[in-house]
Design a protein around this motif. Structure first.
Motif, mmCIF file in Angstrom:
data_model
loop_
_atom_site.group_PDB
_atom_site.id
_atom_site.type_symbol
_atom_site.label_atom_id
_atom_site.label_comp_id
_atom_site.label_asym_id
_atom_site.label_seq_id
_atom_site.Cartn_x
_atom_site.Cartn_y
_atom_site.Cartn_z
ATOM 1 N N ASN A 296 0.871 -1.170 0.000
ATOM 2 C CA ASN A 296 0.000 0.000 0.000
ATOM 3 C C ASN A 296 0.910 1.222 0.000
ATOM 4 N N ASP B 188 4.747 -6.516 6.916
ATOM 5 C CA ASP B 188 3.338 -6.124 6.927
ATOM 6 C C ASP B 188 2.648 -6.831 5.760
ATOM 7 N N TYR C 111 -2.262 -7.250 3.119
ATOM 8 C CA TYR C 111 -2.962 -7.467 1.834
ATOM 9 C C TYR C 111 -2.671 -8.855 1.266
ATOM 10 N N SER D 186 -9.157 -6.714 7.938
ATOM 11 C CA SER D 186 -9.731 -5.517 7.313
ATOM 12 C C SER D 186 -9.673 -5.495 5.793
ATOM 13 N N LYS D 187 -8.586 -5.999 5.204
ATOM 14 C CA LYS D 187 -8.299 -5.667 3.807
ATOM 15 C C LYS D 187 -8.789 -6.760 2.862
HETATM 16 C C1 PLP Z 1 0.011 -1.430 5.027
HETATM 17 C C2 PLP Z 1 -0.983 -1.286 6.131
HETATM 18 N N1 PLP Z 1 -0.686 -1.765 7.344
HETATM 19 C C3 PLP Z 1 -1.538 -1.655 8.367
HETATM 20 C C4 PLP Z 1 -2.773 -1.056 8.212
HETATM 21 C C5 PLP Z 1 -3.711 -0.934 9.383
HETATM 22 O O1 PLP Z 1 -4.794 -1.784 9.237
HETATM 23 P P1 PLP Z 1 -6.079 -1.645 10.189
HETATM 24 O O2 PLP Z 1 -6.712 -0.345 9.828
HETATM 25 O O3 PLP Z 1 -6.954 -2.745 9.861
HETATM 26 O O4 PLP Z 1 -5.624 -1.655 11.594
HETATM 27 C C6 PLP Z 1 -3.121 -0.539 6.966
HETATM 28 C C7 PLP Z 1 -4.418 0.145 6.761
HETATM 29 O O5 PLP Z 1 -4.632 0.839 5.805
HETATM 30 C C8 PLP Z 1 -2.209 -0.682 5.894
HETATM 31 O O6 PLP Z 1 -2.506 -0.230 4.673
#
Ligand code: PLP
Length: 393
Positions: free
Chosen positions: A177, A205, A208, A236-237
């Motif tokens: 991201n 991380d 995704y 979440s993603k």
């Molecule tokens: C690369 C990355 N790591 C961590 C997160 C955090 O995820 P969450 O909002 O589900 O805690 C996000 C959220 O956009 C993200 O894009």
């Protein structure tokens, strides 16, 4: 951006005060996300209602009614940890620590694993907390910069040159991201080799993971490859269940695990009991949920290809390999934040300026994991037709 707000101060323990700079992406979304009718920059995939999720499994709705609302186990519901462990090759339930979203997990990891003066190398551009929490804790942060002209490729020689005597961790995010970059298996192996040679922690991380547009490109989880790696996951993603606020780390490094678990006692303590129940249901049906979201992504990407081909004079488009976001740039001479603000005010379409990633003033993030993306792109096109002179389109 609210330029008056210089720091968010967080008192952690005793006299320790973190001076966190405002989270630019969150501050920008706070202004528009729940007002704009067409979200064209969200990183989470299409969500669903509680009823739709429970309908995936006979008996789940009734069991949910009976679910107990007391405190839950601080490290996560054992059955949920087991379910999460099954996402990996060689991780046991005891090596999974459940958190309130990936964000809490990043915060706990950075505070638990790093001490002031440590040096951290972080994949850049990036989700802001991956650099900001370390920076605010008096760690030295080197951005491991990537560039559009190199296809956002991670440069292993640059990584090697960035290592110092006080380097403690390498942090990266793949699928990435905002760019949608996905490294090769060979690159991942080389990072692990460098980390092992220098005794470094890897923080990977992987929120995704599962959204590789070609499933053959899926990388092994870092925690399966390397004993000092921490893999970050979330519902979440890929699964579109951000409202559950269920994330986790998986690691075989017992010291990092214990330190993060102790740190969590000062954060959420334990997870939401209803969320843990729903997370278990979701993970039991993860292939169906992720499959639905990948189908949305494939359709949306085809549409974006033709949109950007029509507006090649205005925008650069690099087709992403994975994830639910891409980082395009504007060719015309306008600050991208002004452009995004004008677009949302006049057309209700929310794009995310790259300034929110501290990445220049040309790039913007597109999110393509939502079902109504075609409508949002249609509205953006109407805006362009009205505002951009014909010769420039
Ligand atoms: C690369 C990355 N790591 C961590 C997160 C955090 O995820 P969450 O909002 O589900 O805690 C996000 C959220 O956009 C993200 O894009």
């Amino acid at each position: 951006m609210d330029r008056r707000l210089r720091y968010v101060q967080v008192k952690i323990t005793g006299s320790t005060v973190l001076k966190l700079q405002p989270f630019k992406l969150e501050r920008f979304f706070a202004r528009y996300e729940f007002k704009a009718p067409y979200l064209l920059s969200s990183s989470d995939c299409e969500s669903m209602s509680v009823a739709e999720l429970l309908a995936l499994e006979p008996g789940a709705a009734e069991a949910f009614q009976r679910h107990w609302l007391g405190y839950t186990e601080s490290q996560g519901d054992p059955a949920l940890r087991q379910e999460i462990a099954s996402l990996y090759e060689g991780i046991r339930a005891e090596e999974v620590l459940v958190h309130a979203g990936a964000e809490e997990a990043i915060f706990a990891f950075m505070n638990a694993a790093l001490t002031p003066g440590d040096h951290v190398i972080v994949h850049f551009p990036c989700y802001q907390s991956l650099t900001e929490i370390a920076r605010s804790s008096a760690c030295e942060v080197t951005k491991w910069e990537t560039h559009p002209e190199d296809g956002w490729e991670l440069d292993i020689d640059l990584l090697k040159r960035s290592i110092r005597s006080n380097t403690r961790a390498i942090v990266f995010n793949c699928p990435h991201n905002p760019t949608g970059y996905l490294m090769s298996r060979d690159t991942l192996n080389q990072i692990v080799e460098v980390a092992r040679e220098h005794g470094l922690i890897v923080f990977s991380d992987e929120v995704y993971r599962g959204l590789e547009h070609d499933p053959a490109d899926r990388l092994p989880a870092a925690c399966d490859l390397y004993e000092n790696a921490v893999s970050l996951g979330v519902l979440s993603k890929t699964y579109g269940l951000a409202g559950l606020r269920i994330g986790w780390i998986a690691t075989r490094n017992k010291d990092v695990f214990q330190a993060a678990a102790s740190f969590k006692d000062y954060l959420s303590i334990c997870n939401s009991a209803p969320s843990e129940f729903l997370a278990r249901v979701a993970l039991r049906h993860r292939e169906a949920i992720a499959g639905r979201n990948l189908a949305i992504i494939r359709d949306n990407l085809a549409l974006l290809d033709s949109f950007f081909a029509r507006y090649a004079n205005l925008f650069d488009w690099r087709r992403p390999k994975a994830g639910s976001t891409a980082f395009s740039s504007i060719r015309h001479d306008q600050n991208v934040e002004d452009f995004c603000v004008d677009v949302v005010k006049r057309s209700g379409v929310l794009l995310l300026p790259g300034t929110c990633f501290n990445y220049g003033d040309r790039h913007f993030r597109i999110g393509y994991g939502r079902k109504n993306m075609p409508e949002a792109v249609g509205k953006l096109e109407e805006y362009l037709q009205l505002t951009i002179p014909v010769r420039d389109r």
